[in-house]
Design an enzyme around this catalytic site. Sequence first.
Site, PDB file in Angstrom:
ATOM      1  CB  CYS A 139      -0.936   0.211   1.233  1.00  0.00           C
ATOM      2  SG  CYS A 139      -2.139  -1.477   1.226  1.00  0.00           S
ATOM      3  CG  HIS A 277      -2.971   3.723   3.137  1.00  0.00           C
ATOM      4  ND1 HIS A 277      -3.223   3.475   1.832  1.00  0.00           N
ATOM      5  CD2 HIS A 277      -3.212   2.474   3.782  1.00  0.00           C
ATOM      6  CE1 HIS A 277      -3.669   2.330   1.690  1.00  0.00           C
ATOM      7  NE2 HIS A 277      -3.401   1.575   2.899  1.00  0.00           N
ATOM      8  CG  ASN A 307      -6.644  -0.333   1.260  1.00  0.00           C
ATOM      9  OD1 ASN A 307      -5.692   0.279   0.516  1.00  0.00           O
ATOM     10  ND2 ASN A 307      -6.072  -0.940   2.245  1.00  0.00           N
TER      11      ASN A 307
HETATM   12  O1  UT7 Z   1      -3.935  -1.000   3.664  1.00  0.00           O
HETATM   13  C1  UT7 Z   1      -3.064  -1.468   4.777  1.00  0.00           C
HETATM   14  C2  UT7 Z   1      -3.607  -2.617   5.635  1.00  0.00           C
HETATM   15  N1  UT7 Z   1      -5.187  -2.811   6.056  1.00  0.00           N
HETATM   16  C3  UT7 Z   1      -5.413  -2.229   6.994  1.00  0.00           C
HETATM   17  O2  UT7 Z   1      -4.885  -0.974   7.357  1.00  0.00           O
HETATM   18  C4  UT7 Z   1      -6.836  -2.626   7.659  1.00  0.00           C
HETATM   19  C5  UT7 Z   1      -6.645  -2.605   9.379  1.00  0.00           C
HETATM   20  N2  UT7 Z   1      -7.580  -3.067  10.092  1.00  0.00           N
HETATM   21  C6  UT7 Z   1      -9.005  -2.638   9.777  1.00  0.00           C
HETATM   22  O3  UT7 Z   1      -9.321  -1.547   9.190  1.00  0.00           O
HETATM   23  C7  UT7 Z   1     -10.082  -3.185  10.970  1.00  0.00           C
HETATM   24  O4  UT7 Z   1      -9.496  -4.165  11.827  1.00  0.00           O
HETATM   25  C8  UT7 Z   1     -11.150  -4.005   9.908  1.00  0.00           C
HETATM   26  C9  UT7 Z   1     -11.901  -3.109   9.381  1.00  0.00           C
HETATM   27  C10 UT7 Z   1     -10.363  -5.052   9.231  1.00  0.00           C
HETATM   28  C11 UT7 Z   1     -12.028  -4.959  11.143  1.00  0.00           C
HETATM   29  O5  UT7 Z   1     -12.559  -4.106  12.130  1.00  0.00           O
HETATM   30  P1  UT7 Z   1     -12.541  -4.624  13.500  1.00  0.00           P
HETATM   31  O6  UT7 Z   1     -13.542  -3.468  14.232  1.00  0.00           O
HETATM   32  O7  UT7 Z   1     -11.169  -4.635  13.857  1.00  0.00           O
HETATM   33  O8  UT7 Z   1     -13.502  -5.877  13.440  1.00  0.00           O
HETATM   34  P2  UT7 Z   1     -12.863  -7.242  14.034  1.00  0.00           P
HETATM   35  O9  UT7 Z   1     -11.785  -7.757  12.919  1.00  0.00           O
HETATM   36  O10 UT7 Z   1     -12.449  -7.341  15.487  1.00  0.00           O
HETATM   37  O11 UT7 Z   1     -14.090  -8.204  13.867  1.00  0.00           O
HETATM   38  C12 UT7 Z   1     -15.184  -8.099  14.640  1.00  0.00           C
HETATM   39  C13 UT7 Z   1     -16.401  -8.842  14.221  1.00  0.00           C
HETATM   40  C14 UT7 Z   1     -16.138 -10.505  13.889  1.00  0.00           C
HETATM   41  O12 UT7 Z   1     -17.229 -11.186  14.391  1.00  0.00           O
HETATM   42  P3  UT7 Z   1     -17.164 -11.644  16.139  1.00  0.00           P
HETATM   43  O13 UT7 Z   1     -16.141 -12.661  16.003  1.00  0.00           O
HETATM   44  O14 UT7 Z   1     -17.046 -10.592  16.895  1.00  0.00           O
HETATM   45  O15 UT7 Z   1     -18.606 -12.358  16.262  1.00  0.00           O
HETATM   46  C15 UT7 Z   1     -15.714 -10.535  12.478  1.00  0.00           C
HETATM   47  O16 UT7 Z   1     -16.339 -11.872  11.938  1.00  0.00           O
HETATM   48  O17 UT7 Z   1     -16.832  -8.790  12.885  1.00  0.00           O
HETATM   49  C16 UT7 Z   1     -16.993  -9.611  11.918  1.00  0.00           C
HETATM   50  N3  UT7 Z   1     -16.871  -9.339  10.499  1.00  0.00           N
HETATM   51  C17 UT7 Z   1     -17.824  -9.068   9.714  1.00  0.00           C
HETATM   52  N4  UT7 Z   1     -19.219  -8.856   9.953  1.00  0.00           N
HETATM   53  C18 UT7 Z   1     -19.972  -8.348   9.034  1.00  0.00           C
HETATM   54  C19 UT7 Z   1     -15.544  -9.176   9.963  1.00  0.00           C
HETATM   55  N5  UT7 Z   1     -15.795  -8.590   8.470  1.00  0.00           N
HETATM   56  C20 UT7 Z   1     -17.363  -8.607   8.596  1.00  0.00           C
HETATM   57  C21 UT7 Z   1     -18.065  -8.121   7.454  1.00  0.00           C
HETATM   58  N6  UT7 Z   1     -19.339  -7.985   7.669  1.00  0.00           N
HETATM   59  N7  UT7 Z   1     -17.527  -7.881   6.259  1.00  0.00           N
END
Ligand code: UT7
Length: 383
Positions: A139, A277, A307
């Site tokens: 990225c 970014h 992204n």
């Molecule tokens: O470009 C450089 C690399 N990328 C980044 O910089 C991304 C960095 N990370 C992030 O932006 C965030 O961590 C995410 C957007 C990827 C995830 O957000 P989060 O608030 O950290 O959520 P999480 O990974 O802790 O997931 C929370 C819940 C999980 O369910 P449970 O285990 O709590 O029941 C996931 O399974 O959300 C669930 N989940 C979704 N639900 C609906 C994960 N993806 C989805 C989805 N729709 N698309």
Amino acid sequence: MGPAGSFHSARRLVKCRTKFRTSPWGTSVTHAAITGWGKCLPPNVLTNADLATFLDTNDEWITSRTGISERRISHVSLEEMAYVSSMRALAAAGLDPADVELIVIGTCSFDDQVPNQASGLQVRLGAKRAAAYDVNTACTSFLYARSAANAVIRPGGVKNAVVVAGELISAFMDWHNRGVCVLFGDGCAAVVLEATDKVEGLLGEKLGCDSDARGTLIVKGMGGRYCNTGRPYGETSWIFEGPEIFKRAVLGMSGACADVLAAQGYKVDDVDVVIPHQANLRIMDAVAKRVGAPADRMFVNVHKYGNMSAATVAVALVEAIEEGRVKPNSLLLLPGFGAGLTFCAHLVRWGERTTPLGTTDVDLPPSDRTALEIVQGYLTKAG
Ligand code: UT7
């Protein structure tokens, strides 16, 4: 001992170099000004509602966790997007493609690994005199590619360069993984750099790599270790530890911003626009808070494109210019973050001109499929 004579006077000289046309000891300092800019976004839009037709997800989750409403899915190759972006940037600079001396492409989603992406663009542009190479830091590739071109221009190696950043990430996406595929989109943008004795362009940069955590973001299926194994090349599964990447993105970008500002003798209040970014709105908010930049100084377009990896900062820079956010002599801060885990920040002094010198009617061919139809093709491996 050098001309500075002491540590304190050395610090003062670093500051002087960014404020005067010549160095304090009289030699002229060449800079690389941005004289042209252009973007190419594929026309096909994939909305959050489209994603919910084949994934267990919804618009509320995606917008509240990331700020993303839609992204673009390309119906053409990366080379095609790179060509259109470059032609638009060259028209904006008033530079004939035949006069281009260096082409650097930042990407991790090459059409081919051999030969490189930049040589294909050289053919398309007819830039026969140019050197051409790729830079892959995921990225952050636009900013690293721009650093690479800057390093050739400053000592006089070339007089100009086209720096392109693009990704066709949809082709490498695991469209079954809702934790990843909702975040990304395709796109491309380019800038033209030209040597100048004015103090313009890149004033300073901080580049780094938090490789202890490189295992938090791996695209399994992209690379030689998967070739000749019976596994179809390009069929990917992503390791993506979202919360850990989030934490390190905030620390990496805000730390790089503080470092580059301090090294160049500026404060965040001197910065007119921060163009970060665009991975997640919450990451950008957290970076703004840590750096001390007011929200209205941040440029944000993640809601429209998601992204786009290497392309995010490049497209955001082009749109910040188009929307009048970049004014003559603006001071810009561009932090980036990506797999590796690479991080960086560029401090850029814009020049006088914020309007293109020319335009071109070069454009992408029309698409006969919707974004959802293209993605359904990937899901059924029909391409
Ligand atoms: O470009 C450089 C690399 N990328 C980044 O910089 C991304 C960095 N990370 C992030 O932006 C965030 O961590 C995410 C957007 C990827 C995830 O957000 P989060 O608030 O950290 O959520 P999480 O990974 O802790 O997931 C929370 C819940 C999980 O369910 P449970 O285990 O709590 O029941 C996931 O399974 O959300 C669930 N989940 C979704 N639900 C609906 C994960 N993806 C989805 C989805 N729709 N698309």
